[in-house]
Design a protein around this motif. Structure first.
Motif, PDB file in Angstrom:
ATOM      1  N   LEU A  31      35.265  10.826  15.313  1.00  0.00           N
ATOM      2  CA  LEU A  31      33.857  10.446  15.476  1.00  0.00           C
ATOM      3  C   LEU A  31      33.679   9.654  16.772  1.00  0.00           C
ATOM      4  O   LEU A  31      32.780   9.947  17.574  1.00  0.00           O
ATOM      5  CB  LEU A  31      33.383   9.617  14.280  1.00  0.00           C
ATOM      6  CG  LEU A  31      31.970   9.041  14.390  1.00  0.00           C
ATOM      7  CD1 LEU A  31      30.934  10.154  14.450  1.00  0.00           C
ATOM      8  CD2 LEU A  31      31.698   8.100  13.230  1.00  0.00           C
ATOM      9  N   HIS A  32      34.534   8.659  16.990  1.00  0.00           N
ATOM     10  CA  HIS A  32      34.457   7.867  18.224  1.00  0.00           C
ATOM     11  C   HIS A  32      34.691   8.762  19.447  1.00  0.00           C
ATOM     12  O   HIS A  32      33.929   8.717  20.412  1.00  0.00           O
ATOM     13  CB  HIS A  32      35.478   6.732  18.200  1.00  0.00           C
ATOM     14  CG  HIS A  32      35.668   6.071  19.529  1.00  0.00           C
ATOM     15  ND1 HIS A  32      34.668   5.328  20.135  1.00  0.00           N
ATOM     16  CD2 HIS A  32      36.723   6.063  20.389  1.00  0.00           C
ATOM     17  CE1 HIS A  32      35.107   4.884  21.303  1.00  0.00           C
ATOM     18  NE2 HIS A  32      36.349   5.316  21.476  1.00  0.00           N
ATOM     19  N   ILE A  33      35.716   9.570  19.397  1.00  0.00           N
ATOM     20  CA  ILE A  33      36.055  10.432  20.530  1.00  0.00           C
ATOM     21  C   ILE A  33      34.899  11.376  20.856  1.00  0.00           C
ATOM     22  O   ILE A  33      34.529  11.540  22.024  1.00  0.00           O
ATOM     23  CB  ILE A  33      37.352  11.211  20.230  1.00  0.00           C
ATOM     24  CG1 ILE A  33      38.535  10.229  20.214  1.00  0.00           C
ATOM     25  CG2 ILE A  33      37.578  12.323  21.238  1.00  0.00           C
ATOM     26  CD1 ILE A  33      39.805  10.807  19.642  1.00  0.00           C
ATOM     27  N   SER A  34      34.316  11.988  19.839  1.00  0.00           N
ATOM     28  CA  SER A  34      33.205  12.914  20.094  1.00  0.00           C
ATOM     29  C   SER A  34      31.976  12.176  20.618  1.00  0.00           C
ATOM     30  O   SER A  34      31.233  12.715  21.444  1.00  0.00           O
ATOM     31  CB  SER A  34      32.870  13.725  18.843  1.00  0.00           C
ATOM     32  OG  SER A  34      32.414  12.895  17.813  1.00  0.00           O
ATOM     33  N   ASN A  35      31.773  10.934  20.192  1.00  0.00           N
ATOM     34  CA  ASN A  35      30.652  10.154  20.721  1.00  0.00           C
ATOM     35  C   ASN A  35      30.845   9.815  22.203  1.00  0.00           C
ATOM     36  O   ASN A  35      29.896   9.845  22.980  1.00  0.00           O
ATOM     37  CB  ASN A  35      30.438   8.884  19.901  1.00  0.00           C
ATOM     38  CG  ASN A  35      29.738   9.153  18.594  1.00  0.00           C
ATOM     39  OD1 ASN A  35      29.063  10.169  18.424  1.00  0.00           O
ATOM     40  ND2 ASN A  35      29.905   8.253  17.640  1.00  0.00           N
ATOM     41  N   VAL A  36      32.069   9.495  22.594  1.00  0.00           N
ATOM     42  CA  VAL A  36      32.345   9.228  24.012  1.00  0.00           C
ATOM     43  C   VAL A  36      32.115  10.505  24.820  1.00  0.00           C
ATOM     44  O   VAL A  36      31.464  10.475  25.871  1.00  0.00           O
ATOM     45  CB  VAL A  36      33.770   8.671  24.217  1.00  0.00           C
ATOM     46  CG1 VAL A  36      34.080   8.502  25.704  1.00  0.00           C
ATOM     47  CG2 VAL A  36      33.938   7.339  23.486  1.00  0.00           C
TER      48      VAL A  36
END
Length: 180
Positions: A31-36
């Protein structure tokens, strides 16, 4: 941007971060990676003055050395030396005693590389300036916000759109600090 590069990096990161959660949540770290990565794509739609393929791969892989068993050579062998150098610059040096000094060191290394590396750092902090985890003490929340301001100051020449987003996120975060 090619889907193959995105998918290769996302598969690698997904496997490496498979047991990791977003701090303070039960959400998988992807989730964090895709948001970045999303921040990078939207920044690119506002200003195409950077290498999207390089920035997206770096965004997806940015925490692999710092948070997993991945090493520099593994990134270099699979994604090339420029991406490996970028991920390494985004990785805080754990041998440096003080957290603030680790961040300053990382920012110095980021500024020695292509602007896309700084763009990823800005996008990462934008993504991380959500509501702080409930277990964080107010002092830690304040220090995290101060660190965001340090990033803003040191990377202000990388991408106007993301700098404005980071400024807004810092303002919103400060409001959260004052109400906690």
């Amino acid at each position: 941007m090619t889907q193959e590069l995105y998918q290769k990096a996302m598969l690698f990161a997904g496997e490496k971060h498979s047991d990791q959660k977003v701090p303070g949540t039960n959400s998988n770290y992807l989730l964090h990676i895709s948001n970045v990565a999303m921040e990078i794509m939207i920044a690119y739609s506002n200003d195409k003055n950077f290498d999207l393929n390089f920035a997206i791969q770096t965004a997806i892989l940015h925490d692999t050395i710092e948070d997993t068993s991945t090493n520099y050579n593994e990134i270099k062998d699979l994604f090339g030396e420029p991406i490996a150098k970028a991920v390494k610059a985004l990785t805080k040096d754990s041998s440096i005693e003080y957290k603030e000094d680790r961040m300053k060191d990382s920012l110095n290394r980021i500024n020695e590389l292509q602007k896309e590396v700084g763009i990823v750092k800005i996008a990462d902090r934008i993504t991380n300036l959500q509501t702080p985890p409930a277990h964080w003490e107010k002092e830690k929340i304040i220090k995290y916000c101060e660190e965001a301001k340090l990033i803003l100051k040191n990377l202000s020449d990388k991408n106007d759109y993301l700098i404005k987003r980071l400024q807004l996120k810092i303002q919103e975060y400060e409001i959260k600090i004052n109400y906690s």
